[in-house]
Design a protein around this motif. Structure first.
Motif, PDB file in Angstrom:
ATOM      1  N   VAL A  19       0.831  -1.204   0.000  1.00  6.83           N
ATOM      2  CA  VAL A  19       0.000   0.000   0.000  1.00  6.83           C
ATOM      3  C   VAL A  19       0.867   1.255   0.000  1.00  6.83           C
ATOM      4  O   VAL A  19       0.612   2.207  -0.755  1.00  6.83           O
ATOM      5  N   ILE A  20       1.899   1.278   0.836  1.00  5.19           N
ATOM      6  CA  ILE A  20       2.761   2.464   0.937  1.00  5.19           C
ATOM      7  C   ILE A  20       3.475   2.720  -0.388  1.00  5.19           C
ATOM      8  O   ILE A  20       3.589   3.870  -0.836  1.00  5.19           O
ATOM      9  N   ASP A  21       3.962   1.663  -1.039  1.00  4.72           N
ATOM     10  CA  ASP A  21       4.646   1.835  -2.319  1.00  4.72           C
ATOM     11  C   ASP A  21       3.707   2.409  -3.383  1.00  4.72           C
ATOM     12  O   ASP A  21       4.042   3.372  -4.070  1.00  4.72           O
ATOM     13  N   ALA A  22       2.529   1.796  -3.533  1.00  4.48           N
ATOM     14  CA  ALA A  22       1.616   2.182  -4.614  1.00  4.48           C
ATOM     15  C   ALA A  22       0.931   3.516  -4.345  1.00  4.48           C
ATOM     16  O   ALA A  22       0.718   4.305  -5.268  1.00  4.48           O
ATOM     17  N   GLN A  23       0.578   3.776  -3.093  1.00  3.76           N
ATOM     18  CA  GLN A  23      -0.132   5.013  -2.737  1.00  3.76           C
ATOM     19  C   GLN A  23       0.737   5.867  -1.815  1.00  3.76           C
ATOM     20  O   GLN A  23       0.285   6.383  -0.796  1.00  3.76           O
ATOM     21  N   ALA A  24       1.988   6.010  -2.202  1.00  4.91           N
ATOM     22  CA  ALA A  24       2.980   6.635  -1.333  1.00  4.91           C
ATOM     23  C   ALA A  24       2.601   8.064  -0.949  1.00  4.91           C
ATOM     24  O   ALA A  24       2.723   8.454   0.219  1.00  4.91           O
ATOM     25  N   GLU A  25       2.142   8.847  -1.888  1.00  6.11           N
ATOM     26  CA  GLU A  25       1.856  10.252  -1.574  1.00  6.11           C
ATOM     27  C   GLU A  25       0.688  10.375  -0.600  1.00  6.11           C
ATOM     28  O   GLU A  25       0.714  11.212   0.304  1.00  6.11           O
ATOM     29  N   LEU A  26      -0.333   9.534  -0.766  1.00  4.42           N
ATOM     30  CA  LEU A  26      -1.446   9.535   0.187  1.00  4.42           C
ATOM     31  C   LEU A  26      -0.978   9.098   1.568  1.00  4.42           C
ATOM     32  O   LEU A  26      -1.371   9.676   2.587  1.00  4.42           O
ATOM     33  N   ALA A  27      -0.134   8.068   1.603  1.00  2.00           N
ATOM     34  CA  ALA A  27       0.359   7.560   2.888  1.00  2.00           C
ATOM     35  C   ALA A  27       1.228   8.586   3.601  1.00  2.00           C
ATOM     36  O   ALA A  27       1.131   8.782   4.818  1.00  2.00           O
ATOM     37  N   LEU A  28       2.086   9.275   2.853  1.00  2.00           N
ATOM     38  CA  LEU A  28       2.994  10.252   3.457  1.00  2.00           C
ATOM     39  C   LEU A  28       2.255  11.497   3.940  1.00  2.00           C
ATOM     40  O   LEU A  28       2.692  12.164   4.881  1.00  2.00           O
ATOM     41  N   LYS A  29       1.131  11.808   3.318  1.00  2.00           N
ATOM     42  CA  LYS A  29       0.348  12.983   3.709  1.00  2.00           C
ATOM     43  C   LYS A  29      -0.657  12.676   4.814  1.00  2.00           C
ATOM     44  O   LYS A  29      -1.312  13.590   5.315  1.00  2.00           O
ATOM     45  N   SER A  30      -0.789  11.420   5.180  1.00  2.00           N
ATOM     46  CA  SER A  30      -1.767  11.033   6.198  1.00  2.00           C
ATOM     47  C   SER A  30      -1.303  11.454   7.592  1.00  2.00           C
ATOM     48  O   SER A  30      -0.097  11.614   7.847  1.00  2.00           O
ATOM     49  N   GLU A  31      -2.268  11.613   8.493  1.00  2.00           N
ATOM     50  CA  GLU A  31      -1.936  11.966   9.880  1.00  2.00           C
ATOM     51  C   GLU A  31      -1.165  10.838  10.560  1.00  2.00           C
ATOM     52  O   GLU A  31      -0.317  11.073  11.416  1.00  2.00           O
ATOM     53  N   GLY A  32      -1.470   9.612  10.174  1.00  2.00           N
ATOM     54  CA  GLY A  32      -0.813   8.467  10.795  1.00  2.00           C
ATOM     55  C   GLY A  32       0.682   8.426  10.556  1.00  2.00           C
ATOM     56  O   GLY A  32       1.426   7.845  11.365  1.00  2.00           O
ATOM     57  N   PHE A  33       1.152   9.036   9.470  1.00  2.00           N
ATOM     58  CA  PHE A  33       2.587   9.032   9.195  1.00  2.00           C
ATOM     59  C   PHE A  33       3.359   9.713  10.325  1.00  2.00           C
ATOM     60  O   PHE A  33       4.472   9.304  10.666  1.00  2.00           O
ATOM     61  N   CYS A  34       2.790  10.753  10.905  1.00  2.00           N
ATOM     62  CA  CYS A  34       3.477  11.487  11.970  1.00  2.00           C
ATOM     63  C   CYS A  34       3.518  10.715  13.282  1.00  2.00           C
ATOM     64  O   CYS A  34       4.228  11.119  14.214  1.00  2.00           O
ATOM     65  N   ASP A  35       2.785   9.606  13.373  1.00  2.00           N
ATOM     66  CA  ASP A  35       2.754   8.821  14.614  1.00  2.00           C
ATOM     67  C   ASP A  35       3.744   7.668  14.627  1.00  2.00           C
ATOM     68  O   ASP A  35       3.830   6.939  15.613  1.00  2.00           O
ATOM     69  N   ILE A  36       4.476   7.465  13.535  1.00  2.00           N
ATOM     70  CA  ILE A  36       5.389   6.325  13.472  1.00  2.00           C
ATOM     71  C   ILE A  36       6.647   6.602  14.288  1.00  2.00           C
ATOM     72  O   ILE A  36       6.980   7.750  14.596  1.00  2.00           O
ATOM     73  N   ASP A  37       7.366   5.545  14.620  1.00  2.00           N
ATOM     74  CA  ASP A  37       8.618   5.684  15.363  1.00  2.00           C
ATOM     75  C   ASP A  37       9.763   6.003  14.406  1.00  2.00           C
ATOM     76  O   ASP A  37       9.618   5.923  13.180  1.00  2.00           O
ATOM     77  N   PHE A  38      10.897   6.338  14.973  1.00  2.00           N
ATOM     78  CA  PHE A  38      12.040   6.775  14.158  1.00  2.00           C
ATOM     79  C   PHE A  38      12.543   5.655  13.247  1.00  2.00           C
ATOM     80  O   PHE A  38      12.912   5.900  12.088  1.00  2.00           O
ATOM     81  N   GLN A  39      12.559   4.429  13.747  1.00  2.00           N
ATOM     82  CA  GLN A  39      13.053   3.312  12.946  1.00  2.00           C
ATOM     83  C   GLN A  39      12.182   3.100  11.710  1.00  2.00           C
ATOM     84  O   GLN A  39      12.690   2.843  10.613  1.00  2.00           O
ATOM     85  N   THR A  40      10.862   3.212  11.872  1.00  2.00           N
ATOM     86  CA  THR A  40       9.962   3.068  10.730  1.00  2.00           C
ATOM     87  C   THR A  40      10.140   4.217   9.758  1.00  2.00           C
ATOM     88  O   THR A  40      10.085   4.042   8.541  1.00  2.00           O
ATOM     89  N   LEU A  41      10.362   5.435  10.288  1.00  2.00           N
ATOM     90  CA  LEU A  41      10.628   6.586   9.420  1.00  2.00           C
ATOM     91  C   LEU A  41      11.829   6.323   8.530  1.00  2.00           C
ATOM     92  O   LEU A  41      11.786   6.563   7.312  1.00  2.00           O
ATOM     93  N   GLU A  42      12.905   5.831   9.124  1.00  2.00           N
ATOM     94  CA  GLU A  42      14.110   5.546   8.344  1.00  2.00           C
ATOM     95  C   GLU A  42      13.849   4.513   7.259  1.00  2.00           C
ATOM     96  O   GLU A  42      14.312   4.655   6.120  1.00  2.00           O
TER      97      GLU A  42
END
Length: 523
Positions: A248-271
């Motif tokens: 899902v993240i690969d195919a809909q990357a821009e939607l996923a990155l703009k979602s509120e949930g993206f800001c809730d991830i931990d640093f390791q997942t961000l990397e």
């Protein structure tokens, strides 16, 4: 009385007879003549006579639920059953009726009455963090049968005899959901508690409940929650769910990155997301998402969201953003003016764009590979005639279904058969009348029989084994190419696509011929 022999398939019918007084006397006289050694007290009791009839049957043994199918209780009992269920939910349970067991025909239903019930409870749990605890009753035997962790806790070699157990790391709603599964064999999941329930199921080793939680998460997975679920799936060591999140993240990357949930991830997942080669997004979107995450992370660490602190919390992850691969306009109007880069970094990146001798950069300068779109072509040939294909505001439409989850990125359309021309295309994707994606764009046709791609703003997730409707309204040169010899089923790599006619089509497009020759998708 029907008796079932558990060791075999034979069944014995034991029949009791009530002896009349005269018969008893006659039997007593006969027994006394035969020298019966029975005592005088026993001779006064009527002897029991029985017959044993052996019935051979090939039928399988039936459980209580099969023998006594559940029926609605009579009116006199309905109130009592509802009362017990209400008490059960309120955790204020006492069973006033002396024969409540008779209301439930199966052991499963009788066992379910004990769920969240103080009756016969031999342990209590204080669940939840301080200030949000809830005291829940339990029954050690039932819990031990449902979980090896509870078995070790109550009956293992190191078992402790405690009347009250504190569990601060599990939410009360999630613990109740797990208890309901153990007591009632029922899975009751909700979107806002399923992750906490998965944590409880993992902690107490209840694998079937954990699998149900993962299935629930997979079916509810979307671009809005994919990043958060990716973080949690790695924590819970669920590789299948992790793979689905990446799809899902690969195919809909821009939607996923703009979602509120993206800001809730931990640093390791961000990397891990910033390192992703197949991320299908513009780099300026990746950059902006990282800055949004940094601002929220400053709040989590109780730091003022200054430029310096944002850069501090991003750390080395900043250099995973492929800033040199941005379009020059995006860099000049976005990243260069954000303040997050030092002056030297900004100058070096500008030189990277313009100078023949490029400076060394700490940022990754190789563009991401992204995803390669696949094309499903449904016609075996195409043609053109002097009187078709014409466009006068009418809709060309076709229905399709896939056997695997894919992401529709756009359609391939035919162009003019009378030389080069420009078309305006309004494309739509619907499921049961609900619009999932639409876009209005233009494309240029060079007069050949090739197909020309028209894209949605964001790829649309398509679930398997469900028909969707692809539609287009074209405005441009009236005469164009059209498809012939259409196929009802097309194999595209590992994905099988089926087509059928759509009632929305008012311009002649169908399975055998017409427009929308291609579906463009990621899989």
């Amino acid at each position: 009385i029907l008796m079932v022999d558990e060791k075999g398939k034979n069944m014995k019918c034991l029949t009791f007879f009530l002896m009349l007084p005269e018969t008893v006397k006659n039997r007593s006289k006969k027994s006394s003549k035969k020298g019966s050694s029975s005592s005088s007290s026993n001779s006064k009791l009527p002897p029991v006579c029985y017959e044993i009839i052996t019935l051979k049957t090939k039928k399988k043994k039936k459980m209580a639920a099969d023998i006594f199918p559940r029926k609605k209780p009579a009116n006199t009992n309905t109130t009592a059953v509802q009362q017990y269920h209400q008490q059960n939910l309120n955790n204020n349970n006492t069973i006033p009726a002396p024969n409540w067991q008779g209301l439930y025909p199966t052991i499963r239903e009788r066992n379910a009455v004990m769920f969240n019930n103080d009756l016969m409870a031999d342990v209590h749990f204080v669940v939840g963090p301080p200030g949000g605890t809830q005291r829940l009753p339990g029954h050690k035997y039932v819990l031990a049968v449902g979980s090896s962790v509870f078995h070790a806790m109550f009956y293992g070699e190191l078992a402790e005899d405690k009347d009250e157990i504190r569990i601060p790391d599990v939410e009360p709603a999630a613990f109740l959901a797990m208890l309901k599964y153990i007591y009632c064999d029922e899975i009751d999941l909700a979107a806002d508690t399923v992750l906490a329930t998965l944590y409880a199921a993992k902690k107490y080793i209840v694998p079937h409940l954990a699998r149900a939680c993962v299935n629930f998460l997979e079916t509810s997975l979307s671009a809005k929650n994919a990043c958060v679920l990716l973080s949690q799936s790695c924590l819970f060591e669920e590789p299948d769910l992790t793979q689905r999140c990446w799809e899902v993240i690969d195919a809909q990357a821009e939607l996923a990155l703009k979602s509120e949930g993206f800001c809730d991830i931990d640093f390791q997942t961000l990397e891990s997301i910033l390192r992703r080669e197949t991320l299908n997004a513009k780099e300026i979107v990746v950059f902006e998402a990282a800055l949004n995450w940094a601002e929220v992370e400053c709040q989590r660490q109780e730091l003022t969201a200054t430029i310096e602190n944002k850069r501090k919390v991003l750390g080395k992850a900043l250099y995973l953003i492929r800033i040199p691969t941005m379009a020059l306009d995006d860099f000049a109007n976005g990243a260069a003016q954000s303040g997050i880069l030092t002056l030297n970094e900004t100058n070096d990146i500008f030189l990277w764009y313009t100078a023949a001798k490029k400076p060394e950069l700490q940022f990754v300068s190789k563009p991401r590979k992204g995803l390669v779109p696949q094309r499903c072509h449904r016609f075996q040939s195409c043609a053109y005639r002097s009187n078709q294909w014409r466009y006068r505001g009418r809709c060309d439409s076709i229905q399709f279904a896939v056997d695997k989850r894919v992401f529709i990125a756009g359609f391939g359309l035919y162009g003019s058969s009378c030389g080069s021309a420009e078309y305006s295309a309004k494309i739509e994707l619907k499921r049961q009348g609900v619009i999932l994606g639409q876009n209005l764009s233009k494309y240029f046709s060079d007069g050949s029989s090739n197909t020309f791609p028209v894209w949605f703003e964001y790829p649309v997730q398509i679930e398997p084994d469900t028909f969707y409707t692809a539609s287009v309204i074209l405005d441009g040169n009236e005469l164009s190419y059209f498809g012939q010899e259409g196929m009802t089923e097309v194999q595209c790599g590992k994905v099988t696509v089926q087509f059928q006619c759509s009632s929305d089509s008012t311009n002649g497009t169908g399975v055998q011929g017409g427009q929308i020759p291609e579906l463009i998708f990621y899989a």
